[in-house]
Design a protein around this motif. Structure first.
Motif, short mmCIF file in Angstrom:
data_model
loop_
_atom_site.label_atom_id
_atom_site.label_comp_id
_atom_site.label_asym_id
_atom_site.label_seq_id
_atom_site.Cartn_x
_atom_site.Cartn_y
_atom_site.Cartn_z
N LYS A 211 0.83 -1.24 0.07
CA LYS A 211 -0.03 -0.02 -0.03
C LYS A 211 0.85 1.23 -0.05
N TYR B 207 -12.74 -2.18 -3.76
CA TYR B 207 -13.09 -2.27 -2.43
C TYR B 207 -14.61 -2.18 -2.30
N HIS C 174 -16.96 -3.02 0.64
CA HIS C 174 -16.67 -2.06 1.80
C HIS C 174 -17.49 -0.60 1.54
N ARG D 99 -19.35 0.90 4.42
CA ARG D 99 -18.57 0.98 5.83
C ARG D 99 -18.23 2.31 6.19
N PHE E 173 -15.36 3.75 6.91
CA PHE E 173 -14.14 4.00 6.57
C PHE E 173 -14.09 4.03 4.93
N LEU F 280 -10.54 5.25 2.93
CA LEU F 280 -9.77 4.30 2.32
C LEU F 280 -9.49 4.58 1.01
N THR G 32 -5.38 -6.99 10.84
CA THR G 32 -5.79 -5.66 10.16
C THR G 32 -5.26 -4.51 10.79
N ARG H 242 2.46 -6.38 9.31
CA ARG H 242 1.70 -5.22 9.82
C ARG H 242 2.50 -4.83 11.29
N ILE I 195 -4.45 1.44 11.40
CA ILE I 195 -5.55 0.38 10.94
C ILE I 195 -5.77 0.81 9.34
N GLU I 196 -5.73 1.97 9.04
CA GLU I 196 -6.01 2.22 7.56
C GLU I 196 -4.44 1.91 6.78
N ASN J 234 -2.12 0.35 6.66
CA ASN J 234 -1.45 -0.88 7.23
C ASN J 234 -0.68 -1.70 6.38
N HIS K 295 -2.19 -5.66 1.45
CA HIS K 295 -3.62 -5.99 1.40
C HIS K 295 -3.22 -7.46 1.04
P1 CMP Z 1 -7.49 -4.38 3.68
O1 CMP Z 1 -7.16 -5.85 4.07
O2 CMP Z 1 -6.87 -3.87 2.50
O3 CMP Z 1 -9.03 -4.32 3.36
C1 CMP Z 1 -9.92 -3.09 3.68
C2 CMP Z 1 -9.14 -2.00 4.30
O4 CMP Z 1 -10.02 -1.14 4.96
C3 CMP Z 1 -8.09 -2.61 5.45
O5 CMP Z 1 -7.14 -3.60 4.98
C4 CMP Z 1 -7.97 -1.51 6.18
O6 CMP Z 1 -6.71 -0.90 5.61
C5 CMP Z 1 -8.97 -0.54 5.95
N1 CMP Z 1 -9.67 -0.07 7.11
C6 CMP Z 1 -9.74 1.34 7.53
N2 CMP Z 1 -10.40 1.27 8.67
C7 CMP Z 1 -10.78 0.19 8.95
C8 CMP Z 1 -11.61 -0.36 10.07
N3 CMP Z 1 -11.96 0.15 10.83
N4 CMP Z 1 -11.86 -1.86 10.10
C9 CMP Z 1 -11.35 -2.56 8.92
N5 CMP Z 1 -10.59 -1.97 7.78
C10 CMP Z 1 -10.16 -0.84 7.82
#
Ligand code: CMP
Length: 139
Positions: free
Chosen positions: A10, A50, A53, A56, A58, A62, A92, A103, A110-111, A113, A116
């Motif tokens: 990333k 994505y 998501h 979601r 975030f 993201l 994650t 990681r 968490i963002e 990270n 993927h």
């Molecule tokens: P990834 O495995 O690429 O899949 C979704 C991505 O959303 C995750 O890794 C994180 O980088 C991002 N993300 C950001 N905030 C959150 C969260 N609260 N929970 C899960 N994923 C998150």
């Protein structure tokens, strides 16, 4: 069995010049990089990739993060590659990631990270097909 998984290094990791450090973890642990390219994802690509998501909270952040700099998209091949890569990545949220995982070693949040990895063989096939043509994968 030998299988393939899809991986993204990333923008937080490419920015810190960690492509080789991440690949060293894969290679030391029996995963082979059989396809790889560096690119800058567009907003449309990130939203499509994505898509699961989309609802979601975030999601917007993201997409904005994933388009903030170059990524390295990869196909990794090896014994149980999907599960093995998930083990090597760690949780994650880096705060929950085990010692020695990518990681834990490299992620900023968490963002941001660092990596993927596909969560199943089925999704791996879909994600690989989104980024690579057959001729770009050389096992
Ligand atoms: P990834 O495995 O690429 O899949 C979704 C991505 O959303 C995750 O890794 C994180 O980088 C991002 N993300 C950001 N905030 C959150 C969260 N609260 N929970 C899960 N994923 C998150």
């Amino acid at each position: 069995a030998t299988e393939r998984t899809f991986s993204i290094i990333k923008p937080d990791a490419t920015r810190r010049n960690l492509t080789g450090a991440v690949n060293a973890v894969f290679e030391k642990n029996g995963l082979r990089v059989v396809a790889q390219k560096r690119l800058r994802m567009t907003q449309e690509m990130a939203e499509t990739f994505y898509g699961v998501h989309r609802e979601r909270p975030f999601f917007k952040d993201l997409v904005s993060f994933m388009t903030s700099g170059p990524v390295v998209v990869q196909v990794l091949e090896g014994e149980n590659a999907v599960a093995k890569n998930r083990d090597l990545m760690g949780a994650t949220n880096p705060a929950n990631a085990a010692e020695g995982t990518i990681r834990k070693m490299f992620a900023e949040s968490i963002e941001a990270n660092s990596v993927h990895g596909s969560d199943s063989a089925e999704n791996a096939a879909i994600e690989i097909a989104y980024f690579f043509a057959g001729y770009e994968i050389a096992p």
